[in-house]
Design a protein around this motif. Structure first.
Motif, PDB file in Angstrom:
ATOM      1  N   LYS A 107       0.838  -1.207   0.000  1.00 56.77           N
ATOM      2  CA  LYS A 107       0.000   0.000   0.000  1.00 56.77           C
ATOM      3  C   LYS A 107       0.871   1.254   0.000  1.00 56.77           C
ATOM      4  N   ASN A 108       1.883   1.278   0.837  1.00 57.61           N
ATOM      5  CA  ASN A 108       2.787   2.425   0.916  1.00 57.61           C
ATOM      6  C   ASN A 108       3.468   2.671  -0.432  1.00 57.61           C
ATOM      7  N   ARG A 109       3.979   1.620  -1.055  1.00 57.89           N
ATOM      8  CA  ARG A 109       4.641   1.751  -2.354  1.00 57.89           C
ATOM      9  C   ARG A 109       3.643   2.239  -3.411  1.00 57.89           C
ATOM     10  N   PHE A 110       2.441   1.681  -3.375  1.00 60.69           N
ATOM     11  CA  PHE A 110       1.384   2.061  -4.314  1.00 60.69           C
ATOM     12  C   PHE A 110       1.087   3.554  -4.208  1.00 60.69           C
ATOM     13  N   GLU A 111       0.931   4.038  -2.985  1.00 63.19           N
ATOM     14  CA  GLU A 111       0.585   5.448  -2.757  1.00 63.19           C
ATOM     15  C   GLU A 111       1.733   6.401  -3.100  1.00 63.19           C
ATOM     16  N   LYS A 112       2.966   5.956  -2.945  1.00 60.12           N
ATOM     17  CA  LYS A 112       4.132   6.799  -3.262  1.00 60.12           C
ATOM     18  C   LYS A 112       4.413   6.869  -4.758  1.00 60.12           C
ATOM     19  N   ASN A 113       3.830   5.975  -5.532  1.00 58.26           N
ATOM     20  CA  ASN A 113       4.140   5.871  -6.965  1.00 58.26           C
ATOM     21  C   ASN A 113       2.869   5.890  -7.816  1.00 58.26           C
ATOM     22  N   MET A 114       2.013   6.864  -7.567  1.00 52.62           N
ATOM     23  CA  MET A 114       0.727   6.927  -8.271  1.00 52.62           C
ATOM     24  C   MET A 114       0.889   7.087  -9.788  1.00 52.62           C
ATOM     25  N   GLN A 115       2.029   7.599 -10.246  1.00 58.67           N
ATOM     26  CA  GLN A 115       2.251   7.747 -11.686  1.00 58.67           C
ATOM     27  C   GLN A 115       2.253   6.396 -12.402  1.00 58.67           C
ATOM     28  N   ARG A 116       2.441   5.323 -11.660  1.00 55.31           N
ATOM     29  CA  ARG A 116       2.448   3.985 -12.268  1.00 55.31           C
ATOM     30  C   ARG A 116       1.036   3.458 -12.512  1.00 55.31           C
ATOM     31  N   HIS A 117       0.059   4.026 -11.798  1.00 52.73           N
ATOM     32  CA  HIS A 117      -1.300   3.458 -11.827  1.00 52.73           C
ATOM     33  C   HIS A 117      -2.353   4.510 -11.490  1.00 52.73           C
ATOM     34  N   ASN A 118      -2.378   5.582 -12.254  1.00 52.77           N
ATOM     35  CA  ASN A 118      -3.282   6.715 -11.990  1.00 52.77           C
ATOM     36  C   ASN A 118      -4.746   6.347 -11.816  1.00 52.77           C
ATOM     37  N   ASP A 119      -5.240   5.418 -12.605  1.00 52.94           N
ATOM     38  CA  ASP A 119      -6.675   5.118 -12.607  1.00 52.94           C
ATOM     39  C   ASP A 119      -7.046   3.913 -11.743  1.00 52.94           C
ATOM     40  N   ILE A 120      -6.164   3.521 -10.829  1.00 54.82           N
ATOM     41  CA  ILE A 120      -6.420   2.335 -10.003  1.00 54.82           C
ATOM     42  C   ILE A 120      -6.497   2.758  -8.539  1.00 54.82           C
ATOM     43  N   GLU A 121      -7.459   2.186  -7.827  1.00 56.24           N
ATOM     44  CA  GLU A 121      -7.644   2.472  -6.392  1.00 56.24           C
ATOM     45  C   GLU A 121      -7.040   1.340  -5.564  1.00 56.24           C
ATOM     46  N   TRP A 122      -6.291   1.710  -4.520  1.00 54.31           N
ATOM     47  CA  TRP A 122      -5.673   0.699  -3.662  1.00 54.31           C
ATOM     48  C   TRP A 122      -6.708  -0.232  -3.042  1.00 54.31           C
ATOM     49  N   LEU A 123      -7.844   0.282  -2.602  1.00 58.51           N
ATOM     50  CA  LEU A 123      -8.852  -0.568  -1.951  1.00 58.51           C
ATOM     51  C   LEU A 123      -9.321  -1.687  -2.881  1.00 58.51           C
ATOM     52  N   ASP A 124      -9.398  -1.411  -4.179  1.00 54.56           N
ATOM     53  CA  ASP A 124      -9.782  -2.451  -5.144  1.00 54.56           C
ATOM     54  C   ASP A 124      -8.692  -3.518  -5.253  1.00 54.56           C
ATOM     55  N   VAL A 125      -7.440  -3.078  -5.269  1.00 56.10           N
ATOM     56  CA  VAL A 125      -6.312  -4.014  -5.325  1.00 56.10           C
ATOM     57  C   VAL A 125      -6.289  -4.866  -4.056  1.00 56.10           C
ATOM     58  N   GLN A 126      -6.421  -4.228  -2.910  1.00 59.32           N
ATOM     59  CA  GLN A 126      -6.381  -4.948  -1.634  1.00 59.32           C
ATOM     60  C   GLN A 126      -7.510  -5.975  -1.547  1.00 59.32           C
ATOM     61  N   ALA A 127      -8.697  -5.600  -1.997  1.00 55.53           N
ATOM     62  CA  ALA A 127      -9.831  -6.532  -1.969  1.00 55.53           C
ATOM     63  C   ALA A 127      -9.517  -7.773  -2.807  1.00 55.53           C
ATOM     64  N   LYS A 128      -8.895  -7.567  -3.950  1.00 56.94           N
ATOM     65  CA  LYS A 128      -8.531  -8.688  -4.826  1.00 56.94           C
ATOM     66  C   LYS A 128      -7.475  -9.577  -4.153  1.00 56.94           C
ATOM     67  N   LEU A 129      -6.508  -8.947  -3.476  1.00 58.98           N
ATOM     68  CA  LEU A 129      -5.464  -9.709  -2.778  1.00 58.98           C
ATOM     69  C   LEU A 129      -6.040 -10.514  -1.620  1.00 58.98           C
ATOM     70  N   GLU A 130      -7.022  -9.954  -0.942  1.00 59.22           N
ATOM     71  CA  GLU A 130      -7.594 -10.631   0.224  1.00 59.22           C
ATOM     72  C   GLU A 130      -8.384 -11.878  -0.137  1.00 59.22           C
ATOM     73  N   VAL A 131      -8.851 -11.978  -1.379  1.00 59.02           N
ATOM     74  CA  VAL A 131      -9.534 -13.200  -1.811  1.00 59.02           C
ATOM     75  C   VAL A 131      -8.602 -14.131  -2.588  1.00 59.02           C
ATOM     76  N   ASN A 132      -7.394 -13.685  -2.846  1.00 66.28           N
ATOM     77  CA  ASN A 132      -6.377 -14.496  -3.532  1.00 66.28           C
ATOM     78  C   ASN A 132      -5.121 -14.534  -2.664  1.00 66.28           C
ATOM     79  N   THR A 133      -5.263 -15.057  -1.453  1.00 64.06           N
ATOM     80  CA  THR A 133      -4.162 -14.992  -0.484  1.00 64.06           C
ATOM     81  C   THR A 133      -2.926 -15.761  -0.935  1.00 64.06           C
TER      82      THR A 133
END
Length: 187
Positions: A20-46
């Motif tokens: 999450k920290n890396r994601f938030e520090k490097n928003m230029q890599r993924h402007n149109d993506i929300e961390w909460l959506d990524v985290q939700a996907k990770l939590e169901v694909n442990t």
């Protein structure tokens, strides 16, 4: 790939905080993506967290660089400035490793990627990564090599020099302290 491997809950939380920290520090890599959506996907694909932890532990600094609308997958790629330290000094694949009579490296890039549960980047994916930052300015990274080149004993690798991304060839059995590989994990 690998058997389902689970991280202990404490490490899972620690890794999610790092990502999450890396994601938030490097928003230029993924402007149109929300961390909460990524985290939700990770939590169901442990099981993918185990692989991301392997990427992290070997120095890859994985981060999201793409969302594939067709598959609904996030693409995590090694975004360390230089080729991941824990994945250097490797020849290209098992055949190359077996062909060495002496001074064998510890492993091959293809075998290590498979054991970690990641795909090695293709040349096209490597160039896509380079379009969002400057990587491998002092190191280089093996990339997936065509069967035609591989059958002739070669393999390809890429780096960035003079603000340009270059693709080179080498014998697949070669290995260098400054050459590793970068991986892709789809979640």
């Amino acid at each position: 790939m690998h058997n389902k491997k689970e991280l202990p809950a404490e490490r899972r939380e620690e890794l999610l905080a790092i990502l999450k920290n890396r994601f938030e520090k490097n928003m230029q890599r993924h402007n149109d993506i929300e961390w909460l959506d990524v985290q939700a996907k990770l939590e169901v694909n442990t099981d993918k967290l185990w692989t991301l932890d392997e990427m992290e532990l070997t120095g890859g600094e994985p981060d999201v660089i793409k969302y594939d609308q067709q598959t609904g997958e996030y693409h995590f790629v090694d975004c360390s400035t230089e080729s991941p330290k824990g994945r250097r000094s490797l020849c290209y694949d098992r055949d190359a490793l077996n062909s060495r009579k002496e001074y064998k490296p510890a492993d091959s890039a293809i075998d290590m990627a498979a054991a970690m549960g990641i795909e090695m980047l293709t040349e096209e994916q490597y160039r896509e990564l380079q379009s969002i930052g400057k990587f491998d300015t002092k190191t280089s990274s093996w990339v997936k090599t065509s069967d035609a080149i591989r059958k002739l004993g070669g393999a390809i690798f890429c780096d960035r020099r003079y603000d340009t991304v270059f693709t080179y060839h080498n014998g697949a059995e070669s290995y260098y302290a400054a050459r590793g590989f970068r991986g892709l994990l789809k979640v």
